[in-house]
Enzyme design. Sequence first.
Site, PDB file in Angstrom:
ATOM      1  N   GLU A 159       0.860  -1.186   0.000  1.00  0.00           N
ATOM      2  CA  GLU A 159       0.000   0.000   0.000  1.00  0.00           C
ATOM      3  C   GLU A 159       0.890   1.227   0.000  1.00  0.00           C
ATOM      4  O   GLU A 159       1.953   1.247   0.633  1.00  0.00           O
ATOM      5  CB  GLU A 159      -0.931  -0.009   1.208  1.00  0.00           C
ATOM      6  CG  GLU A 159      -2.016  -1.057   1.060  1.00  0.00           C
ATOM      7  CD  GLU A 159      -2.911  -1.168   2.274  1.00  0.00           C
ATOM      8  OE1 GLU A 159      -3.078  -0.174   2.995  1.00  0.00           O
ATOM      9  OE2 GLU A 159      -3.443  -2.263   2.498  1.00  0.00           O
ATOM     10  N   LYS A 213       4.050 -16.412   0.060  1.00  0.00           N
ATOM     11  CA  LYS A 213       3.540 -15.121   0.549  1.00  0.00           C
ATOM     12  C   LYS A 213       3.744 -14.984   2.072  1.00  0.00           C
ATOM     13  O   LYS A 213       4.180 -13.952   2.569  1.00  0.00           O
ATOM     14  CB  LYS A 213       2.052 -14.997   0.190  1.00  0.00           C
ATOM     15  CG  LYS A 213       1.356 -13.780   0.734  1.00  0.00           C
ATOM     16  CD  LYS A 213       1.875 -12.495   0.125  1.00  0.00           C
ATOM     17  CE  LYS A 213       1.286 -11.295   0.842  1.00  0.00           C
ATOM     18  NZ  LYS A 213       1.892 -10.047   0.398  1.00  0.00           N
ATOM     19  N   PHE A 258      14.512  -2.020   4.684  1.00  0.00           N
ATOM     20  CA  PHE A 258      13.818  -2.409   5.922  1.00  0.00           C
ATOM     21  C   PHE A 258      14.737  -2.384   7.144  1.00  0.00           C
ATOM     22  O   PHE A 258      14.640  -3.221   8.027  1.00  0.00           O
ATOM     23  CB  PHE A 258      13.195  -3.815   5.774  1.00  0.00           C
ATOM     24  CG  PHE A 258      11.802  -3.771   5.205  1.00  0.00           C
ATOM     25  CD1 PHE A 258      11.534  -3.104   4.033  1.00  0.00           C
ATOM     26  CD2 PHE A 258      10.738  -4.383   5.857  1.00  0.00           C
ATOM     27  CE1 PHE A 258      10.265  -3.036   3.512  1.00  0.00           C
ATOM     28  CE2 PHE A 258       9.453  -4.331   5.352  1.00  0.00           C
ATOM     29  CZ  PHE A 258       9.230  -3.652   4.174  1.00  0.00           C
ATOM     30  N   LEU A 259      15.647  -1.411   7.180  1.00  0.00           N
ATOM     31  CA  LEU A 259      16.575  -1.346   8.313  1.00  0.00           C
ATOM     32  C   LEU A 259      16.381  -0.075   9.129  1.00  0.00           C
ATOM     33  O   LEU A 259      17.266   0.300   9.893  1.00  0.00           O
ATOM     34  CB  LEU A 259      18.031  -1.444   7.821  1.00  0.00           C
ATOM     35  CG  LEU A 259      18.492  -2.823   7.354  1.00  0.00           C
ATOM     36  CD1 LEU A 259      19.965  -2.787   6.965  1.00  0.00           C
ATOM     37  CD2 LEU A 259      18.275  -3.883   8.430  1.00  0.00           C
ATOM     38  N   GLY A 262      12.316   1.667  14.493  1.00  0.00           N
ATOM     39  CA  GLY A 262      11.279   2.595  14.918  1.00  0.00           C
ATOM     40  C   GLY A 262      10.179   1.906  15.711  1.00  0.00           C
ATOM     41  O   GLY A 262      10.414   0.901  16.388  1.00  0.00           O
ATOM     42  N   CYS A 269      -1.362  -6.602   6.435  1.00  0.00           N
ATOM     43  CA  CYS A 269      -0.738  -7.885   6.063  1.00  0.00           C
ATOM     44  C   CYS A 269       0.219  -8.460   7.106  1.00  0.00           C
ATOM     45  O   CYS A 269       0.005  -9.574   7.571  1.00  0.00           O
ATOM     46  CB  CYS A 269      -0.024  -7.733   4.733  1.00  0.00           C
ATOM     47  SG  CYS A 269      -1.186  -7.518   3.382  1.00  0.00           S
ATOM     48  N   LYS A 328       1.572   3.591   7.533  1.00  0.00           N
ATOM     49  CA  LYS A 328       2.807   4.083   6.907  1.00  0.00           C
ATOM     50  C   LYS A 328       2.428   5.260   6.023  1.00  0.00           C
ATOM     51  O   LYS A 328       1.239   5.447   5.709  1.00  0.00           O
ATOM     52  CB  LYS A 328       3.511   2.990   6.114  1.00  0.00           C
ATOM     53  CG  LYS A 328       2.742   2.512   4.896  1.00  0.00           C
ATOM     54  CD  LYS A 328       3.623   1.548   4.146  1.00  0.00           C
ATOM     55  CE  LYS A 328       2.956   1.087   2.872  1.00  0.00           C
ATOM     56  NZ  LYS A 328       3.784   0.170   2.118  1.00  0.00           N
TER      57      LYS A 328
HETATM   58  P1  NAD Z   1      -9.769  -5.096   1.423  1.00  0.00           P
HETATM   59  O1  NAD Z   1     -10.418  -5.406   2.707  1.00  0.00           O
HETATM   60  O2  NAD Z   1      -9.207  -3.739   1.141  1.00  0.00           O
HETATM   61  O3  NAD Z   1     -10.786  -5.407   0.229  1.00  0.00           O
HETATM   62  C1  NAD Z   1     -11.585  -6.547   0.141  1.00  0.00           C
HETATM   63  C2  NAD Z   1     -12.789  -6.224  -0.731  1.00  0.00           C
HETATM   64  O4  NAD Z   1     -13.524  -7.426  -0.938  1.00  0.00           O
HETATM   65  C3  NAD Z   1     -13.770  -5.213  -0.125  1.00  0.00           C
HETATM   66  O5  NAD Z   1     -14.020  -4.171  -1.043  1.00  0.00           O
HETATM   67  C4  NAD Z   1     -15.039  -6.054   0.145  1.00  0.00           C
HETATM   68  O6  NAD Z   1     -16.236  -5.311   0.001  1.00  0.00           O
HETATM   69  C5  NAD Z   1     -14.911  -7.113  -0.922  1.00  0.00           C
HETATM   70  N1  NAD Z   1     -15.677  -8.338  -0.693  1.00  0.00           N
HETATM   71  C6  NAD Z   1     -15.924  -8.980   0.484  1.00  0.00           C
HETATM   72  N2  NAD Z   1     -16.643 -10.094   0.252  1.00  0.00           N
HETATM   73  C7  NAD Z   1     -16.842 -10.169  -1.087  1.00  0.00           C
HETATM   74  C8  NAD Z   1     -17.499 -11.102  -1.934  1.00  0.00           C
HETATM   75  N3  NAD Z   1     -18.086 -12.193  -1.460  1.00  0.00           N
HETATM   76  N4  NAD Z   1     -17.527 -10.841  -3.261  1.00  0.00           N
HETATM   77  C9  NAD Z   1     -16.944  -9.736  -3.771  1.00  0.00           C
HETATM   78  N5  NAD Z   1     -16.293  -8.833  -3.019  1.00  0.00           N
HETATM   79  C10 NAD Z   1     -16.242  -9.050  -1.690  1.00  0.00           C
HETATM   80  O7  NAD Z   1      -8.630  -6.196   1.238  1.00  0.00           O
HETATM   81  P2  NAD Z   1      -7.192  -6.003   0.568  1.00  0.00           P
HETATM   82  O8  NAD Z   1      -6.307  -5.221   1.455  1.00  0.00           O
HETATM   83  O9  NAD Z   1      -7.375  -5.592  -0.845  1.00  0.00           O
HETATM   84  O10 NAD Z   1      -6.659  -7.512   0.627  1.00  0.00           O
HETATM   85  C11 NAD Z   1      -7.218  -8.543  -0.169  1.00  0.00           C
HETATM   86  C12 NAD Z   1      -6.352  -9.790  -0.046  1.00  0.00           C
HETATM   87  O11 NAD Z   1      -5.057  -9.527  -0.594  1.00  0.00           O
HETATM   88  C13 NAD Z   1      -6.113 -10.253   1.407  1.00  0.00           C
HETATM   89  O12 NAD Z   1      -6.042 -11.655   1.440  1.00  0.00           O
HETATM   90  C14 NAD Z   1      -4.752  -9.657   1.730  1.00  0.00           C
HETATM   91  O13 NAD Z   1      -4.084 -10.388   2.727  1.00  0.00           O
HETATM   92  C15 NAD Z   1      -4.053  -9.766   0.398  1.00  0.00           C
HETATM   93  N6  NAD Z   1      -3.005  -8.768   0.206  1.00  0.00           N
HETATM   94  C16 NAD Z   1      -3.176  -7.478   0.622  1.00  0.00           C
HETATM   95  C17 NAD Z   1      -2.172  -6.540   0.403  1.00  0.00           C
HETATM   96  C18 NAD Z   1      -2.322  -5.121   0.881  1.00  0.00           C
HETATM   97  O14 NAD Z   1      -1.321  -4.390   0.895  1.00  0.00           O
HETATM   98  N7  NAD Z   1      -3.525  -4.662   1.242  1.00  0.00           N
HETATM   99  C19 NAD Z   1      -0.991  -6.921  -0.257  1.00  0.00           C
HETATM  100  C20 NAD Z   1      -0.863  -8.232  -0.697  1.00  0.00           C
HETATM  101  C21 NAD Z   1      -1.872  -9.150  -0.459  1.00  0.00           C
END
Ligand code: NAD
Length: 431
Positions: A159, A213, A258-259, A262, A269, A328
């Site tokens: 993010e 992951k 990542f060093l 803080g 995640c 962050k």
């Molecule tokens: P988030 O909570 O921001 O978004 C999830 C979305 O899914 C929401 O908009 C929600 O309304 C929707 N949703 C819920 N149930 C649903 C359904 N049945 N059908 C359709 N949509 C539905 O989640 P995120 O941060 O985007 O993370 C998603 C996945 O990716 C997680 O498993 C997370 O661990 C992984 N991930 C996240 C990041 C990150 O930086 N956020 C990075 C890598 C991996």
Amino acid sequence: MNVSVVGSGYVGTTLAACLADLGHDVTAIDVDETTVERLNAGETTIHEPGLDPLVSAYAGGRLRATTDHAAAADTDLTVLAVGTPATPDGSIDASILLAAAEDLGEAIAEADGYHLVVVKSTVLPDVLEDELVPAIEAASGKTDGEGFGVAANPEFLREGSAVRDFMEPDKIVIGTAGDERALDRLAELYQPLISDWDIPVVETGRREAAMVKYANNAFLAAKVSLINDIGNVCKEFDVDAYEVADAIGLDSRISGEFLRSGVGWGGSCFPKDTAALVAGAESAGYEPTMIEAAIERNDRQPERLLELLDRHVDVDSRRVAVLGLAFKPGTDDVRGTRATPVIEGLLERGAEVVAYDPRAADAMAEVFPDIEYADSAAAALAGAHAAAVVTDWPEFADLDEAFDAMADPVVVDGRRIVERRRGITYEGLTW
Ligand code: NAD
């Protein structure tokens, strides 16, 4: 390609917009009507640099959004990008993912031909194999590897730089059950990226890809916790931890990323993925003590910041500024942010908390509705008896005279972002 993306959060929206930018026709599917309406209007519900211009460029054209999972049936592949939060005991709550899988299974039940399901959501190998795949099989009436295929394709974007990270990843990891059609479709999906950037593609098994992951996040979380431990030791010996970190980072086996010691890691995640890995390992009979230690160090850093504050000022009934709420800089996400334990600790001490963040105040107001939110860092600092810096937003490096308006200029910097200057009592958390 004709692609659907289920879930339009940080990952799903980034993916949908970037895949449209790569030339694919994308249908974003989300259960949240506001999210869908906003996407169709060319807007997003999240803050992510570079994302809004992509969504507004492709909305109504190569990018469409709907609440109807049936739309997935008309596409070549569906990416599952819904949340996989942690339960209170740390184990993975797969219910959202399984519900989405069931809806998808029903959608592809009547579809002709082979459909590929690409799992982007972070999920443990046994949940993927023993729950997710069977859920799609049950709902679709089809067999994995025949009527449809499932590939694990974890996402590593961060993010705050999600668009750039998706477009220029360090690696693409593709896990299949030896299904050539799955590999072919994913090769086609990522072709523009792979050919433009020469990105390494790791082809492996589904279970291995899912674990990559968790291992990736556990490693990074542990690296930060280790440098935080070292930073705390440095502080005790009056050693500048950042100079030490710069030097050890020159060792190619360590690397300089990542060093920065803080107040610790947060976000959606690292906390949930390390907790899920510990819970999963323990349920399998193994105690992953290194990962547990990384979590414990992270849990203790905010308290260390508060103890440093205690050394200088009794915050009971005093105004204390908290600078930075997002986990962050560059994001409005407060999930897992270290600001939460810092604010909790201040409230326990009887402080009157006034918080400021350039992006994340609205999200934090849902967690702490009763504290004060200032419109600027200067407004938060005015009249405060102490300030705790939790997020390294670049603007905190230029506050300068704003500190003069504090009633008692005690600044505990959890991110080494504030310029030390005459007239303030400055405490670095780890230096
Ligand atoms: P988030 O909570 O921001 O978004 C999830 C979305 O899914 C929401 O908009 C929600 O309304 C929707 N949703 C819920 N149930 C649903 C359904 N049945 N059908 C359709 N949509 C539905 O989640 P995120 O941060 O985007 O993370 C998603 C996945 O990716 C997680 O498993 C997370 O661990 C992984 N991930 C996240 C990041 C990150 O930086 N956020 C990075 C890598 C991996």
